[in-house]
Motif scaffolding. Structure first.
Motif: not given
Length: 247
Positions: A20-24, A26, A36, A38-40, A46
């Motif tokens: 996981l890089r970040d959770a945001f 949108q 949220n 999840l980006r990673g 990616e």
């Protein structure tokens, strides 16, 4: 390199192995997405991940904000979508634990916000939806399933019903007569909305129960959960192969 988005259905509310890089959250013009994003990195590539029913699993199929989900993923940078769906098996080959990569679908849903082309429009738009699933993505999924040695069908017709109740035996007879091989509740309008956003889209369907009338006795959640527990782990391996390009 293509940024893939994975939409997880019942049983896949999180992606084990995701670095996981970040959770945001949108924002969208269509309200909040299910969860949220999840980006990673997954399998070295990616990836974006969104739990279709929320995390925890709390949003029924007919109340999923499909427009917000697809719009949010597109805005977050998704260039293709891999959808995981739990389904019932209609065709005799579609037993519990079987995977299907459908090539066609029939939509039986109603009352869902099913298009971005609504409201104050400058002109009417009709998308070509003859072949709802992206063939290149389908081939990646099929190759990954074959490489893992899993029991699967590379073609099938997905019948999408309204839910949240399961179908009657008579409805399943109708679905079978219409040519459906599997039945689920979340395949539409998700696929059509992806097409409207020009996002290549394919479905990895996991059969978790025989459709109504296709087995003796009633369909129990215990049986469905047991099939999910085994099948979702396999689905993760398939997704990893697709993302890594090693299928």
């Amino acid at each position: 390199m293509t940024v893939h988005a994975i939409i997880g259905g019942t049983g896949l509310t999180e992606l084990n192995g995701l670095s996981l890089r970040d959770a945001f959250f949108q924002e969208t013009p269509y309200g909040p997405p299910s969860a949220n994003i999840l980006r990673g990195e997954y399998a070295g590539h990616e990836v974006l991940f969104l739990a279709r029913h929320g995390h925890p699993h709390r949003i029924p199929p007919h109340q999923v904000n499909y427009r917000a989900n697809l719009w949010a993923l597109k805005q977050a940078g998704a260039q293709a979508v891999l959808a995981v769906n739990a389904v019932g098996g209609i065709h005799a080959a579609m037993g519990a634990g079987h995977f299907c990569v459908p090539h066609q679908l029939i939509d039986y849903t109603y009352g869902r916000e099913h298009t971005f082309f609504a409201g104050d429009l400058e002109h009417v738009t009709h998308i070509d939806f003859s072949y709802p699933y992206d063939e290149a993505l389908r081939k990646y999924l099929i190759a990954a399933l074959a490489a893992e040695g899993y029991d699967f069908s590379g073609h099938g017709v997905y019948g999408c019903t309204q839910g949240p109740r399961l179908e009657t035996a008579a409805e399943v007879v109708r679905l079978e007569r219409d040519g459906c091989d599997i039945v689920g509740m979340t395949g539409m309008p998700e696929a059509a909305l992806a097409r409207e956003l020009e996002l290549p889209y394919a479905c990895l369907a996991l059969v978790v129960n025989p459709a109504a009338g296709k087995a003796t006795g009633v369909i129990t959640m215990a049986e469905i959960e047991a099939a999910l527990a085994e099948g979702i782990g396999k689905a993760r391996k398939v997704l990893a192969r697709v993302l890594a390009g090693s299928a």
